[in-house]
Structure formats: C-alpha cells, structure tokens
Design a protein around this motif. Sequence first.
Motif, PDB file in Angstrom:
ATOM      1  N   SER A  44      -5.236  -3.454  -4.274  1.00  9.33           N
ATOM      2  CA  SER A  44      -4.388  -3.579  -5.464  1.00  9.33           C
ATOM      3  C   SER A  44      -3.129  -4.350  -5.085  1.00  9.33           C
ATOM      4  O   SER A  44      -2.759  -4.434  -3.902  1.00  9.33           O
ATOM      5  CB  SER A  44      -3.999  -2.199  -5.994  1.00  9.33           C
ATOM      6  N   GLU A  45      -2.465  -4.901  -6.070  1.00  9.57           N
ATOM      7  CA  GLU A  45      -1.226  -5.637  -5.812  1.00  9.57           C
ATOM      8  C   GLU A  45      -0.175  -4.695  -5.212  1.00  9.57           C
ATOM      9  O   GLU A  45       0.569  -5.070  -4.304  1.00  9.57           O
ATOM     10  CB  GLU A  45      -0.705  -6.249  -7.114  1.00  9.57           C
ATOM     11  N   LYS A  46      -0.136  -3.466  -5.710  1.00  4.15           N
ATOM     12  CA  LYS A  46       0.825  -2.475  -5.215  1.00  4.15           C
ATOM     13  C   LYS A  46       0.580  -2.154  -3.736  1.00  4.15           C
ATOM     14  O   LYS A  46       1.521  -2.104  -2.937  1.00  4.15           O
ATOM     15  CB  LYS A  46       0.727  -1.205  -6.061  1.00  4.15           C
ATOM     16  N   LEU A  47      -0.678  -1.949  -3.363  1.00  4.86           N
ATOM     17  CA  LEU A  47      -1.003  -1.652  -1.971  1.00  4.86           C
ATOM     18  C   LEU A  47      -0.731  -2.867  -1.090  1.00  4.86           C
ATOM     19  O   LEU A  47      -0.222  -2.736   0.022  1.00  4.86           O
ATOM     20  CB  LEU A  47      -2.457  -1.200  -1.826  1.00  4.86           C
ATOM     21  N   GLU A  48      -1.034  -4.035  -1.595  1.00  6.57           N
ATOM     22  CA  GLU A  48      -0.765  -5.257  -0.837  1.00  6.57           C
ATOM     23  C   GLU A  48       0.729  -5.375  -0.533  1.00  6.57           C
ATOM     24  O   GLU A  48       1.128  -5.666   0.600  1.00  6.57           O
ATOM     25  CB  GLU A  48      -1.245  -6.477  -1.624  1.00  6.57           C
ATOM     26  N   GLU A  49       1.565  -5.124  -1.530  1.00  6.45           N
ATOM     27  CA  GLU A  49       3.020  -5.181  -1.331  1.00  6.45           C
ATOM     28  C   GLU A  49       3.465  -4.162  -0.288  1.00  6.45           C
ATOM     29  O   GLU A  49       4.322  -4.447   0.551  1.00  6.45           O
ATOM     30  CB  GLU A  49       3.739  -4.927  -2.656  1.00  6.45           C
ATOM     31  N   ARG A  50       2.874  -2.965  -0.336  1.00  5.69           N
ATOM     32  CA  ARG A  50       3.207  -1.919   0.626  1.00  5.69           C
ATOM     33  C   ARG A  50       2.813  -2.345   2.035  1.00  5.69           C
ATOM     34  O   ARG A  50       3.544  -2.095   3.002  1.00  5.69           O
ATOM     35  CB  ARG A  50       2.500  -0.622   0.238  1.00  5.69           C
ATOM     36  N   LYS A  53       5.347  -4.758   3.410  1.00  2.00           N
ATOM     37  CA  LYS A  53       6.608  -4.071   3.723  1.00  2.00           C
ATOM     38  C   LYS A  53       6.477  -3.188   4.957  1.00  2.00           C
ATOM     39  O   LYS A  53       7.290  -3.295   5.886  1.00  2.00           O
ATOM     40  CB  LYS A  53       7.056  -3.238   2.523  1.00  2.00           C
TER      41      LYS A  53
END
Length: 89
Positions: A44-50, A53
């Motif tokens: 997911s985009e959210k997991l990718e961002e995490r 980071k």
Amino acid sequence: MKLKNTDLTIIRFLFKLQKNEMAKKLGVSTALITQVDKGQLALSEKLEERIFKVFNIDSELLMFIKLLAFRLEQLQAEGRINEDKLHAE
C-alpha cells in the motif's frame, strides 16, 4: 517510486531482518510481510511511505535496491534462485 515485492525482499536482506523483525519495525503483521514478499499482495502507499521513513531510504539507496531487485527477478526467471529459501521466515 513504487516499491515491488522484490524491493521489499532486498530491503529485508540489506537490513538483515527476518520477516517478523521487519513486521515489528513497520508495525504490521508478519503475515502481511509474507504476502507482500511472495507477491501475493501489493504494498500500500501508506506502508511504502513507512518503509522509506523507518529504513531511511533515500534516492541513492532506492536506486541500489531497484538494481538488486532487478537482478533478483532475472535470477528467479532463470530458475537460479531457491524460492523456498528466499521466502523463508
């Protein structure tokens, strides 16, 4: 840039993490990491961002990861990778 399952595999190997250790660092289940690692589920985009980071992935490291992932995909296509060992816990 969108991460693929082979990118996640490379990141896990670069940081010398088992799936459960990676899952803990990212705050997700080991089952989710396993599904992504095996290509059964897209990141997911959210997991990718995490991931970017938590592992402090900059553009230079991302290019290195992409290069290694590309080579991994080539070796998989040639049947030169033991898939069971690659996706082992």
